[in-house]
Write an enzyme that holds these catalytic residues in place. Sequence first.
Site, short mmCIF file in Angstrom:
data_model
loop_
_atom_site.label_atom_id
_atom_site.label_comp_id
_atom_site.label_asym_id
_atom_site.label_seq_id
_atom_site.Cartn_x
_atom_site.Cartn_y
_atom_site.Cartn_z
N GLU A 175 0.01 -0.95 5.93
CA GLU A 175 1.09 -0.36 6.73
C GLU A 175 0.93 1.15 6.83
O GLU A 175 1.20 1.74 7.88
CB GLU A 175 2.45 -0.69 6.10
N ASP A 218 0.83 -1.20 0.00
CA ASP A 218 0.00 0.00 0.00
C ASP A 218 0.87 1.25 0.00
O ASP A 218 2.00 1.24 0.48
CB ASP A 218 -0.97 0.01 1.18
N HIS A 229 6.40 9.92 0.66
CA HIS A 229 5.12 10.59 0.93
C HIS A 229 5.01 11.96 0.26
O HIS A 229 4.03 12.67 0.48
CB HIS A 229 4.85 10.73 2.44
#
Length: 378
Positions: free
Chosen positions: A135, A70, A350
């Site tokens: 996660e 993920d 991210h």
Amino acid sequence: MNHSDTLSLSLELLQQPSVTPIDHTCQTIIAERLAKVGFHIEPMRFGDVDNLWARRGTEGPVFCFAGHTDVVPTGRLDAWNSDPFAPEIRDGKLYGRGSADMKTALAAMVVASERFIAKHPNHKGSIAFLITSDEEGPAVNGTVKVIETLEKRNEKITWCLVGEPSSTHKLGDIVKNGRRGSLNAVLKVQGKQGHVAYPHLARNPIHEASPALAELCQTVWDNGNEYFPATSFQISNIHAGTGATNVIPGALEVTFNFRYSTEVTAEQLKQRVHEILDKHGLQYEIVWNLSGLPFLTPVGELVNAAQTAILNVTGTETELSTSGGTSDGRFIAPTGAQVLELGVLNATIHQINEHVDVHDLDPLTDIYEQILENLLAQ
């Protein structure tokens, strides 16, 4: 352009829009590759989360590659220079959501295992993969549930390599041999709402709580140790009031977090917080949430195998670190497994335009393969 095995598999995984907790066939792609080299494939679905446990061999010791398929949401698509789920190579860098965190590491793990098995079909012990799609989210139906299942049937992991992006300036310069614990709290302080012109008829929870919050901020919880920095206390949210300028609020809500070392326990931290709040005479409620215990893998077989492999492949003397946030290693370490995190550079995780250096993918694969050689070659 000829792509290496690791880059080709990375591109295939990066094309899947596997925003947490959706796996979007990533684990199927991985499982099909592993099945061809003798792994027993065991999908484990809990709630809306796909997990994969794959194992080659029935004996110990068990070396496990762990990771997640993920990824975090992309953010504004128009801020990306290219489609985050249509991976592109530009100027030697591979762009796409999950390129650093952590689909390229998953690809390297698979290819490293294939190559090792081709050379050592009768390797000692077992090789395993523990992959989750939970996660980056709540992490309640992912690795922790797989570990619970393995524990119930007394299936133990000896060494676990988590492919989180651990490197900082160059590949392999940092490996994580532990992580701090994470303890969260929501504190609600009760006051009495009233008019700001008549404070004697009210109780201002902001005023009452401020000295206690200041003391919490100034407290030295511990001094850390050889492996961990001192425990950190951080307030992340404060909310009170109606929005009006003439109303004393009736309640105050504060959210805070401890990132703590192995020098203290969660229970000790809770006790000291309660002592400080009680000392200031507050009327309060507090809800605690322990999101991860601290863990540490001291220098031993796994650390030595990784340090040797990194030095042989890159020439880098790696540094052990426990910095950063939590990872799924926190669920695996309590079983007694030695746990280490080793992956690509983490500078863009991210972020918009997340990317990884293409030239790091094959060396990472070589490092993973050498770790297998160091631990499981006959």
